[in-house]
Scaffold this motif. Structure first.
Motif, PDB file in Angstrom:
ATOM      1  N   PHE A 335      -9.942   2.359 -25.331  1.00 21.21           N
ATOM      2  CA  PHE A 335     -10.857   2.591 -24.239  1.00 21.21           C
ATOM      3  C   PHE A 335     -10.085   2.324 -22.958  1.00 21.21           C
ATOM      4  O   PHE A 335      -9.594   1.210 -22.788  1.00 21.21           O
ATOM      5  N   LEU A 336     -10.041   3.297 -22.105  1.00 24.75           N
ATOM      6  CA  LEU A 336      -9.239   3.169 -20.885  1.00 24.75           C
ATOM      7  C   LEU A 336      -9.849   2.134 -19.950  1.00 24.75           C
ATOM      8  O   LEU A 336     -11.065   2.071 -19.797  1.00 24.75           O
ATOM      9  N   HIS A 337      -8.994   1.333 -19.316  1.00 25.60           N
ATOM     10  CA  HIS A 337      -9.572   0.281 -18.471  1.00 25.60           C
ATOM     11  C   HIS A 337      -8.917   0.208 -17.095  1.00 25.60           C
ATOM     12  O   HIS A 337      -9.469   0.704 -16.137  1.00 25.60           O
ATOM     13  N   ASP A 338      -7.728  -0.384 -16.988  1.00 25.88           N
ATOM     14  CA  ASP A 338      -7.110  -0.567 -15.677  1.00 25.88           C
ATOM     15  C   ASP A 338      -5.656  -0.128 -15.720  1.00 25.88           C
ATOM     16  O   ASP A 338      -4.995  -0.203 -16.753  1.00 25.88           O
ATOM     17  N   GLY A 339      -5.151   0.324 -14.578  1.00 26.75           N
ATOM     18  CA  GLY A 339      -3.796   0.860 -14.574  1.00 26.75           C
ATOM     19  C   GLY A 339      -3.164   0.854 -13.207  1.00 26.75           C
ATOM     20  O   GLY A 339      -3.763   0.405 -12.231  1.00 26.75           O
ATOM     21  N   PHE A 348       1.007   7.526 -13.807  1.00 27.58           N
ATOM     22  CA  PHE A 348      -0.009   6.477 -13.809  1.00 27.58           C
ATOM     23  C   PHE A 348      -0.030   5.859 -15.197  1.00 27.58           C
ATOM     24  O   PHE A 348      -0.135   6.560 -16.208  1.00 27.58           O
ATOM     25  N   GLN A 349       0.091   4.522 -15.231  1.00 26.50           N
ATOM     26  CA  GLN A 349       0.204   3.770 -16.482  1.00 26.50           C
ATOM     27  C   GLN A 349      -1.080   2.974 -16.665  1.00 26.50           C
ATOM     28  O   GLN A 349      -1.407   2.130 -15.847  1.00 26.50           O
ATOM     29  N   ILE A 350      -1.844   3.257 -17.728  1.00 27.09           N
ATOM     30  CA  ILE A 350      -3.172   2.646 -17.858  1.00 27.09           C
ATOM     31  C   ILE A 350      -3.380   2.093 -19.262  1.00 27.09           C
ATOM     32  O   ILE A 350      -2.930   2.686 -20.257  1.00 27.09           O
ATOM     33  N   GLN A 357      -2.632   0.099 -26.556  1.00 23.32           N
ATOM     34  CA  GLN A 357      -1.636   1.025 -26.020  1.00 23.32           C
ATOM     35  C   GLN A 357      -1.671   1.028 -24.497  1.00 23.32           C
ATOM     36  O   GLN A 357      -2.704   0.772 -23.893  1.00 23.32           O
ATOM     37  N   MET A 358      -0.531   1.371 -23.929  1.00 15.73           N
ATOM     38  CA  MET A 358      -0.499   1.812 -22.550  1.00 15.73           C
ATOM     39  C   MET A 358      -0.343   3.337 -22.596  1.00 15.73           C
ATOM     40  O   MET A 358       0.490   3.856 -23.336  1.00 15.73           O
ATOM     41  N   VAL A 359      -1.170   4.008 -21.825  1.00 17.62           N
ATOM     42  CA  VAL A 359      -1.163   5.462 -21.758  1.00 17.62           C
ATOM     43  C   VAL A 359      -0.523   5.854 -20.428  1.00 17.62           C
ATOM     44  O   VAL A 359      -0.774   5.208 -19.419  1.00 17.62           O
ATOM     45  N   GLY A 381      -4.152  -5.174 -14.806  1.00 17.86           N
ATOM     46  CA  GLY A 381      -4.694  -5.319 -13.458  1.00 17.86           C
ATOM     47  C   GLY A 381      -3.907  -4.424 -12.519  1.00 17.86           C
ATOM     48  O   GLY A 381      -3.669  -3.254 -12.848  1.00 17.86           O
ATOM     49  N   PRO A 382      -3.469  -4.957 -11.379  1.00 12.06           N
ATOM     50  CA  PRO A 382      -2.727  -4.114 -10.432  1.00 12.06           C
ATOM     51  C   PRO A 382      -1.317  -3.778 -10.912  1.00 12.06           C
ATOM     52  O   PRO A 382      -0.641  -2.957 -10.298  1.00 12.06           O
ATOM     53  N   GLY A 383      -0.876  -4.433 -11.985  1.00 13.24           N
ATOM     54  CA  GLY A 383       0.393  -4.086 -12.598  1.00 13.24           C
ATOM     55  C   GLY A 383       1.620  -4.556 -11.846  1.00 13.24           C
ATOM     56  O   GLY A 383       1.523  -5.116 -10.748  1.00 13.24           O
ATOM     57  N   ALA A 384       2.763  -4.314 -12.461  1.00 19.27           N
ATOM     58  CA  ALA A 384       4.034  -4.719 -11.859  1.00 19.27           C
ATOM     59  C   ALA A 384       5.117  -3.738 -12.298  1.00 19.27           C
ATOM     60  O   ALA A 384       5.200  -3.369 -13.466  1.00 19.27           O
TER      61      ALA A 384
END
Lengths: 547, 547
Positions: A335-339, A348-350, A357-359, A381-384
């Motif tokens: 289920f897609l959430h944050d990316g 875009f990595q989500i 998984q990361m999509v 979250g906001p990622g790195a």
């Protein structure tokens, strides 16, 4: 026409197979042994379910991150077992709730979820327009900042349970204002620097918050503190994210319920168009409660990426012509959430949390690019993004389900062999919510907010980009019921801000932000007086795609 | 973590406004005075409702072309008034049903529609795949026609109530085969001539029928009659239209229920992707029963136009990459039904019947082009384009609600002043379903099938392109319960075929097709032995965009 002549009546048509009409039963066949709940307990359980349970289990209780809680499932477990699960949680990832619900609330909830889930109402555009409020007319917006502060180093801080955001002067470490917003704001987005024609001249000036109650609030950082909240509108009953279009004309707000996204005039906050997200998921099944999770503008274009949580699809929506709306629906994973974007803003990595998984989608071609198997329940979250000595450009995520930071290559042009493959993992002290870094920093910061042990939950860990190892673990508080969450760099990358979230006293201003020197990792100061501070958004970094 | 320390329980959160949880009531509040119906009468009314009422009123009875029939509305009218309306019809456009329903059926139906509408089930892709049937494996398809007939002048004729289509040799005026298809096939589409790479080499060889029961049947006109039906699949419980992609790889079938469209492999008939059509209409309201009406391939491209009846939107869907599906959603008018391209294949002209409008979309730019106010309930069917001496290229439509043919300019480049404006109207004897012509013909043919007077219903009228006047009216039968419907030209434009639809004996082969000389307007011959013949599709004309 003589009616008598039509002797062969319709009954004959039944000779032809009609699977449709024969295939559905009489409605309302009630389940046996319906549990009882007073109207008062029902209503308070309904409210509590929405606040605490619906995020994972869904308002219709079909399940998503959490399990299906429809009566057929819950009545098999029974009252006693349900109470125990709610009280203590499960090993499958369900939290314990004995710390924030009374015994009676738990009893009532165990009964409530054995009853049919009430279906919430729809929300049409007329109702949304009724709920518009303009506090400052756009014609009265100032033409320059009115407060003399360095607004580009402001932080906008979510004050979760109080339904507010704090505006903080990042140079002076001072709270400038507490602004009323929707309840438990999930995400804040500002106008962004863009090469688009007509794009905002002052990226980061206007900010838009999305409350869990679907209320969008527009903030003008050039105003005096008492007038910074300039307009609001409600676009859903339950919501998570918002984004601003590249040309600055629209914001797009996503609903959990009703399942839809709404295109809103960014100047006036008037809803312009509603697009349903109900759809058919990547397995070919219809999903009524198909929720809209992360929404991100594709930098320097007029596209937004709208993630369809239960569908497992990323929708790329072009906002050039709202009356002839172009949408590309990319099949990915559930289920897609944050990316977050890679530094080139092409990919875009989500997180697809149920799939571990990361999509990755390619926003240039509007196509699914790659899928990366990571740990349990990724949540960046906001990622790195940073540079690794071997893999080149990489991205990283924390996980809700395990104490791991997973790092993958994200430069398919320069490093095709490493791209979209796991480069390395770092074992942290516990599962966390947010990871963050800055191009000038040698370090990556990760929280452990999801660990049940207070000492771990109250600590933040720092990973060296060079050695790939944890170099520092800092417990920032030892107050019971307080957790440490979310890190954000200031505009020049010299400071890191981390929240102390006063969960147990969240309607009182007992929360703090700890400010660290980003180079020495020493604490510089604490800013006090926040109501449940969680996510923070530095104006310059967010408006200029510093990822 | 010490649970005791979390003393401020969740109740406090209620202090924050939560419009969501408070806004929906307990489910299942029953209406007073529920009428009674035996289980048997309920089931047979449900079947009959689906066959005769759902098309206009919707399976959920929210209303569309017909009125809302939810209990709140119907119980106000009451049993007696409802029976009278069903028996005699209304001036608002409701048919009388005393000719095809018994008195008891009418009584039961009046009761049935005062009960809650049962919600039909969803249909997932797994079920569709279970309902695939292959009669001839694609590897066994012939490499040349096996019957020695001129298949390019075949007509495929819908035999409505029998759930068949007839294949007719247009040169020899002979029925070649009756093939079992879905029930009451609404539309048939063949592979089309296209400049697309990979497009079908033999346009018109393969045909796809869509039954009202959602069954798609694939027909191979090169086969011997006993093997022409090569495969089938069910993609909905209630459906209307289908189209073939320009590259010949996919067919797209639209559902009335479930409200969705399905992309199906054109060779194997395997369903590949389901796209929900539930959505938010042009007024900003969510529509659950958002039905898919006309579907047309955009010639020489890989796009299909999918009309969203209740949404009032045309969706242009590109089929180049089904896993990353690009859709443009054009806002137009309600309720979209049937349409046709202009001769350049750039503009699609479609009836928005509740708005009494023809809507035009530009398939080159995927944008709404124009809206033309026409008569009451326009219904062009396959439509007609010709050249008018003053207005230049024009299109025309019949109407369900009045005896008028409306003609508008459709050449914005060559005749910008006349484009998308009514050029002239012709008063006919009665409301009709279909209009048709051919580039070589001097005439336009219009039926009057919707007129209640048998003499009118049994006649067809011919309009001169030159004088704009009716030049001939021909009654083709005087048998009670028989109607005249639908005209179609043969491949070289020398003949016009018109159906005599034996409505009252529709499961017996009493229907006929009358063949006219297109030049002299004299009857040439009658082809007999059809089961309820209605729409006809000439292979060459349809495959080569002869409009």
């Amino acid at each position: 026409m003589n009616p008598k002549s039509f002797m062969r009546k319709t009954a004959l048509l039944s000779a032809v197979a009609l699977p449709f009409a024969a295939s559905f039963a009489l409605p309302g066949a009630a389940l046996a042994e319906e549990p009882k709940l007073s109207k008062e307990a029902y209503e308070s359980s309904k409210t509590l379910y929405f606040q605490r349970c619906a995020g994972c289990h869904g308002v219709l209780r079909k399940g998503a991150t959490g399990k299906n809680l429809e009566p057929e499932a819950t009545r098999k477990l029974g009252q006693e077992r349900l109470e125990k699960i709610i009280t203590l949680g499960t090993e499958g990832g369900m939290n314990n709730f004995d710390d924030i619900m009374t015994e009676q609330q738990i009893k009532d909830m165990a009964t409530y979820i054995q009853l049919e889930a009430p279906k919430p109402p729809e929300m049409d555009i007329t109702l949304m327009k009724d709920r518009m409020k303009v506090y400052v007319d756009p014609k009265d917006y100032p033409t320059k900042p009115l407060h003399g502060r360095n607004w580009e180093n402001f932080f906008v801080v979510i004050e979760r349970d109080a339904g507010k955001v704090a505006i903080v002067d990042g140079d002076k470490h001072e709270i400038v204002a507490h602004l009323d917003t929707g309840y438990a704001v999930h995400v804040i987005k500002g106008t962004e620097k863009s090469t688009m024609e007509g794009a905002a001249k002052d990226p980061g000036r206007f900010w838009y918050t999305m409350g869990r109650d679907g209320k969008l609030t527009k903030i003008d950082l050039w105003q005096t503190p008492d007038k910074m909240r300039v307009a609001e509108v409600q676009v859903a009953y339950d919501a998570r994210d918002v984004a601003v279009s590249g040309d600055g004309k629209y914001i797009v707000g996503g609903g959990y319920w009703p399942p839809h996204f709404v295109i809103v005039d960014a100047e006036t906050m008037e809803p312009k168009k509603v697009v349903s997200s109900r759809g058919v998921n990547v397995d070919g099944d219809y999903v009524e409660e198909s929720r809209v999770a992360a929404i991100y503008a594709v930098p320097n274009t007029n596209d937004v990426l709208v993630s369809m949580k239960e569908l497992g699809q990323m929708w790329q929506v072009n906002l050039d012509d709202v009356a002839n709306l172009a949408i590309t629906q990319m099949d990915t994973s559930k289920f897609l959430h944050d990316g977050f974007f890679d530094p080139t803003s092409q990919y875009f990595q989500i997180a697809a949390n149920a799939s571990n998984q990361m999509v990755v989608v390619d926003a240039k071609t509007a196509k699914h690019e790659a899928t990366i198997d990571v740990g349990k329940l990724p949540h960046p979250g906001p990622g790195a993004n940073w540079n690794d000595k071997e893999c080149g450009p990489v991205g990283g995520t924390t996980h809700l389900g395990e104490g791991t930071v997973t790092v993958w290559g994200n430069d398919p042009k320069g490093h095709p062999d490493q791209a979209w493959k796991v480069c390395y993992t770092v074992e942290t002290d516990g599962p966390g919510l947010f990871i963050r870094t800055h191009p000038k920093s040698k370090y990556v910061w990760a929280d452990q907010t999801k660990h049940p042990d207070p000492e771990v939950q109250q600590s933040i860990q720092v990973i060296s980009k060079d050695t790939r190892e944890i170099v520092k673990t800092m417990q920032l508080t030892d107050k019971p019921g307080y957790a440490v969450v979310h890190s954000e760099f200031n505009a020049d990358g010299s400071e890191v801000w981390v929240s102390i979230w006063n969960r147990s006293t969240s309607l009182e201003p007992n929360g703090e932000i700890v400010v660290f020197d980003a180079e020495t990792l020493e604490e510089k100061t604490r800013i006090k007086g926040f109501f449940a501070p969680t996510g923070k958004f530095n104006v310059y970094n967010r408006a200029h795609h510093v990822t």
